[in-house]
Scaffold this active site. Structure first.
Site, mmCIF file in Angstrom:
data_model
loop_
_atom_site.group_PDB
_atom_site.id
_atom_site.type_symbol
_atom_site.label_atom_id
_atom_site.label_comp_id
_atom_site.label_asym_id
_atom_site.label_seq_id
_atom_site.Cartn_x
_atom_site.Cartn_y
_atom_site.Cartn_z
ATOM 1 N N HIS A 449 0.820 -1.216 0.000
ATOM 2 C CA HIS A 449 0.000 0.000 0.000
ATOM 3 C C HIS A 449 0.848 1.258 0.000
ATOM 4 C CE1 HIS A 449 -4.467 -0.190 0.737
ATOM 5 N NE2 HIS A 449 -4.225 0.912 0.082
ATOM 6 N N GLU A 685 -25.040 -2.789 -18.387
ATOM 7 C CA GLU A 685 -24.148 -3.612 -17.555
ATOM 8 C C GLU A 685 -24.641 -5.044 -17.407
ATOM 9 O OE1 GLU A 685 -23.683 -1.737 -13.752
ATOM 10 O OE2 GLU A 685 -25.790 -1.233 -13.594
ATOM 11 N N ASP A 709 -19.522 -4.287 -14.136
ATOM 12 C CA ASP A 709 -20.574 -5.296 -14.007
ATOM 13 C C ASP A 709 -20.790 -6.066 -15.297
ATOM 14 O OD1 ASP A 709 -21.599 -5.441 -11.345
ATOM 15 O OD2 ASP A 709 -22.068 -3.318 -11.585
ATOM 16 N N CYS A 756 -18.356 4.086 -18.276
ATOM 17 C CA CYS A 756 -17.983 4.635 -16.966
ATOM 18 C C CYS A 756 -17.348 3.579 -16.069
ATOM 19 C CB CYS A 756 -19.179 5.283 -16.291
ATOM 20 S SG CYS A 756 -20.545 4.140 -16.039
#
Ligand code: PEP
Ligand code: MG
Length: 821
Positions: A449, A685, A709, A756
């Site tokens: 991280h 989606e 999705d 998107c």
């Protein structure tokens, strides 16, 4: 056959650094008349983008194909370094084969060298021998030596693919095969020249010495052998077709070449964030002082002390997560840490120990260590990352309990290079470029991280440097060449000056993308793609405008509904949407109605786990099942739409009836609040929406493809499942073909289509989508300037060709191997 003669060999040499060793092999190649004097630059540049260390102390530095014109004759030399020289990732090279090859003449030599890399005793003997003939013999017998002959009784599927790449099967294509087979099961082998190799090992593939004109037999005993063999055949065909003049990926486009490292010390590691920095070393320790002697109280006061420490740590983390001076990556990290500490289980388990008369600090540390090791033992890398976060967040509580002080960067007056053993993610998240211009760690990993934070802050970072970092003293002058994965200690003034010039050029490149961020993304031949932002909060609307987004392509409104006890009121929603509209100052905003469910559950709607599943009452289905919720939201949206250009987008539309039903509800609400007519769009989606795209395009005003999705539903891959992450690549031709179909349907009705999902922010993804004719790309604000810059430099005709080729591939691996324009 490419072979060594005694004149090509130097024994008993020593070097301080890898670069010095590479220069020496280049010099020896030059002395042998094989290359021109400046071939060393090509070899050094090659080393920056590829690791030529093979194993067992053997390295094979060589130049880049684009500098093949510097080679007079194909040749190989060897320098023996008995004490070894640091190469990459803590490895030391002792037998350094310098190779100058115009095309594939060295491939059979590579095969022979791998017999040394697979025999530790032989490698050690050759690294110390005084007799050059030992090495010459080992190389010339290698061809027969350890070769593993293919087994004709193999019980599985096989396929034969002709190999025709004139450069031969060198390390890079071998790594591509090895990487592609990682996702496959069963035993997969490559057979060529009467030998066979494990397809998961790049080195053993190189060892086959495959040259143009050879046939490769690919074998698999998996139940999915047919698929695997077809995919690998396709990959070999792509490798056959790779453009010969292709310039290899250079990483950052400006290289720093030090003139003189003879008095400097070079410490090598692994690049975790690209770039270059110059400054004094700042030695950082994890804790500023030993913890003070902690007085232990009775059970009740120990429990209170622990509760107070957790609360205080959580409060600090929440404050940091809202600190406007931090970027989103930093804020998210602090938010995640705060959430971890709020987990009651930690307090409950530590309290149980306190009840057994263990003191608060020890109880906390024990519970923390147990939880961390439980997470670590889960072989999954994402969960292992969470263990680091938990350790980091937990130490904050330990520090408070023990009374240790936070280390402060406040005293730094000059931007410095931070040197440490390792860096906790939260420590990294508190850095600022004005104080820390580079990071160099003894440990660490590019996937940690702290590396993600460093990249988000644009701070160059090198990790895994090992013990040599101990030689750095406070205030030592250093050049951190992160793109070259090294740190130069005590550089010459001349090298400092040249490094500073490179820093200026790189800053200028970044600056150019930033300066040009308000310029539209119009390709060289005049095709425009709108680049807009995905947001969830008001502050992000401001961030989007600052980053040059031409509007907002997706407001994930569900974030207003998560992590709370009840749904936000109509007024609260109205205020929020209106504030976003105001922040956008007239730029368009596509607002998506709540997409609760799947990975975004809420407790207070009385929905079961089944209702909230990915195939349950997700997205618009909740709105249709619970009109009260959606009507409240729609009222707030239509009221806000009186103040700016809002469009509405509906998630999880599966059929045109879904859309008609929600459109009717929206229209009724619009009349109720006397709102303006606004465009109503369909989120594409669900695969059925693509199949019905022709019908949907007739009733909707626009489409917006949610590739996250669409990928999940089209490929039947749970988008949150860590083990399936590799399968969920939105550049899969299945997804691209669906997008093409939706785009054609939209354009046939003169409607526009955007994307998107995450793939819009991927440079290759953005290029392919633009080539498919997608009108708008929506992405996180921070990625807007670079994607716009990328599209501006392209040519629409080339992007169309790229998209066409992408659609023809069989999987995402093959798409990602296509040359970027
Ligand atoms: C998508 O599915 O690609 C998308 C943009 O929506 P979300 O990620 O919020 O589901
Ligand atoms: Mg979605």
């Amino acid at each position: 056959m490419l072979d060594l003669s005694p004149a090509d060999i130097r024994l008993g040499e020593s070097f301080d650094s890898r670069d010095a060793a590479i220069r020496a092999v280049a010099q020896l190649l030059h002395e042998q008349g094989a290359v021109q004097a400046n071939y060393s630059d090509s070899m050094l540049a090659r080393e920056r983008t590829a690791n030529t260390y093979l194993g067992n102390g053997v390295a094979i530095p060589h130049g880049r194909p684009q500098e093949a014109h510097l080679i007079n004759d194909t040749h190989v030399v060897l320098i023996q370094v008995p004490a070894g020289v640091p190469w990459k990732d803590g490895e030391r090279a002792k037998l350094i084969f310098g190779i100058a090859a115009k095309s594939d003449e060295h491939i059979s030599l590579l095969g022979r060298i791998t017999t040394i890399t697979s025999d530790e005793v032989l490698a050690e003997h050759l690294a110390n021998t005084n007799d050059p003939q030992d090495i010459i013999r080992a190389i010339s017998v290698g061809a027969q030596g350890n070769a593993r002959f293919s087994d004709d009784n193999f019980d599985g599927e096989r396929i034969i693919v002709p190999f025709s790449n004139p450069r031969g099967f060198h390390l890079r294509p071998a790594s591509q095969i090895a990487e592609a087979t990682e996702r496959m099961d069963g035993d997969i082998r490559l057979v060529a020249n009467g030998r066979e190799a494990d397809a998961r090992s790049a080195m053993s593939i190189v060892g086959l010495g495959i040259r143009a004109g050879s046939d490769i037999e690919i074998r698999s005993d998996s139940p999915f052998a047919d698929d695997h063999l077809r995919q690998l055949k396709r990959l070999v065909e792509i490798i056959n077709d790779e453009p010969q003049e292709a310039v290899e990926d250079e990483g950052p486009s400006v290289d720093w070449k030090p003139a003189d490292l003879s008095h400097a010390q070079v410490i090598t590691g692994t690049m975790a964030a690209p770039g270059i920095a110059v400054g004094p070393a700042f030695l950082w320790s994890q804790l500023s002082a030993a913890p003070s002697e902690r007085k232990r109280g009775d059970v009740a006061s120990e429990r209170d002390a622990l509760k107070a420490a957790i609360a205080s740590a959580e409060e600090t983390l929440r404050e940091l997560s809202e600190d406007a001076s931090m970027n989103k990556v930093q804020r998210n990290l602090f938010e995640a840490h705060a959430t971890m500490l709020s987990d009651e289980i930690l307090l409950t388990e530590a309290s149980a120990q306190i009840n057994e008369r263990v003191d608060a600090l020890q109880a906390w540390n024990t519970v923390l260590a147990k939880k961390v090791s439980q997470l670590e033992s889960l072989a999954d890398k994402h969960l292992a990352q969470r263990s680091i976060d938990l350790k980091d967040a937990g130490r904050r509580v330990s520090r408070i309990l023990s009374g240790a002080e936070e280390v402060s960067l406040a005293s730094l007056t000059t931007p410095s290079i931070l040197i440490a053993d390792d860096l906790e993610p939260s420590e990294a998240a508190q850095l600022s470029r004005s104080k820390i211009c580079g990071i160099c760690l003894r440990e660490g990993s590019p996937n940690a991280h702290s590396a993600i934070v460093a990249r988000s802050l644009g701070i160059p970072m090198v990790v895994a440097c090992g013990w040599p970092l101990e030689q750095v003293a406070a205030e030592d002058k250093v050049v951190l060449d992160a793109s070259g994965a090294r740190m130069i200690l005590h550089p010459t003034e001349e090298d400092v000056t040249s490094a500073n010039e490179v820093i200026k050029t790189l800053d200028a490149q970044r600056q150019r993308a930033w300066t040009d961020r308000f310029k539209p993304a119009i390709t060289q031949d005049g095709m425009r793609t709108e680049v807009v932002a995905n947001i969830a909060r008001v502050a992000e609307a401001e961030e989007a405008v600052q980053a040059g987004a031409e509007g907002v392509g997706l407001v994930r409104t569900e974030f207003l509904f998560l992590d709370r006890e009840h749904a936000p009121s109509e007024d609260e929603q109205y205020e929020c949407y209106r504030a976003m509209v105001d922040a956008l100052g007239g730029l368009p905003m596509v607002l998506r109605t709540i997409d609760i469910g799947g990975d975004k559950p809420v407790d207070y709607l009385g929905l079961s786990e089944r209702d909230l599943s990915f195939l349950g009452l997700r997205g618009i289905r909740i709105g249709l099942a619970r009109p009260d919720i959606i009507k409240t939201q729609l009222r707030a949206v239509y009221r806000a739409a009186k103040h700016g250009p809002i469009k509405l987008l509906f998630p999880m539309i599966a059929t045109s009836n879904d859309f008609r039903r929600i459109r009717n509800i929206a229209e009724a609400v619009r009349k109720e609040v006397d709102g303006p007519r606004i465009d109503l769009g369909v989120m594409i989606e669900v695969p059925s929406a693509v199949i019905m795209a022709t019908e949907l395009a007739k009733v909707a005003d626009f489409f917006s493809v949610g590739t996250n999705d669409l990928t999940q539903y089209a490929l039947a891959v749970d988008r949150t499942h860590p083990l399936l992450a590799k399968r969920a690549d939105s550049l899969h031709p299945v997804v691209l073909r669906l997008i093409r179909q939706a785009a054609e349907a939209a354009h046939a009705e003169d409607k526009w289509i955007g994307v998107c999902g995450g793939v819009a922010a991927d440079p290759l993804g953005a290029q392919i989508l633009a080539g498919l004719g997608v009108d708008e790309l929506s992405m996180p604000p921070a990625t807007v300037p670079a994607i716009k810059e990328k599209l501006r430099h392209g040519n629409f005709h080339d992007l169309q060709q790229l998209a066409k080729r992408a659609l023809e591939q069989e999987d995402a691996v093959a798409v990602r191997l296509l040359p970027i324009t």
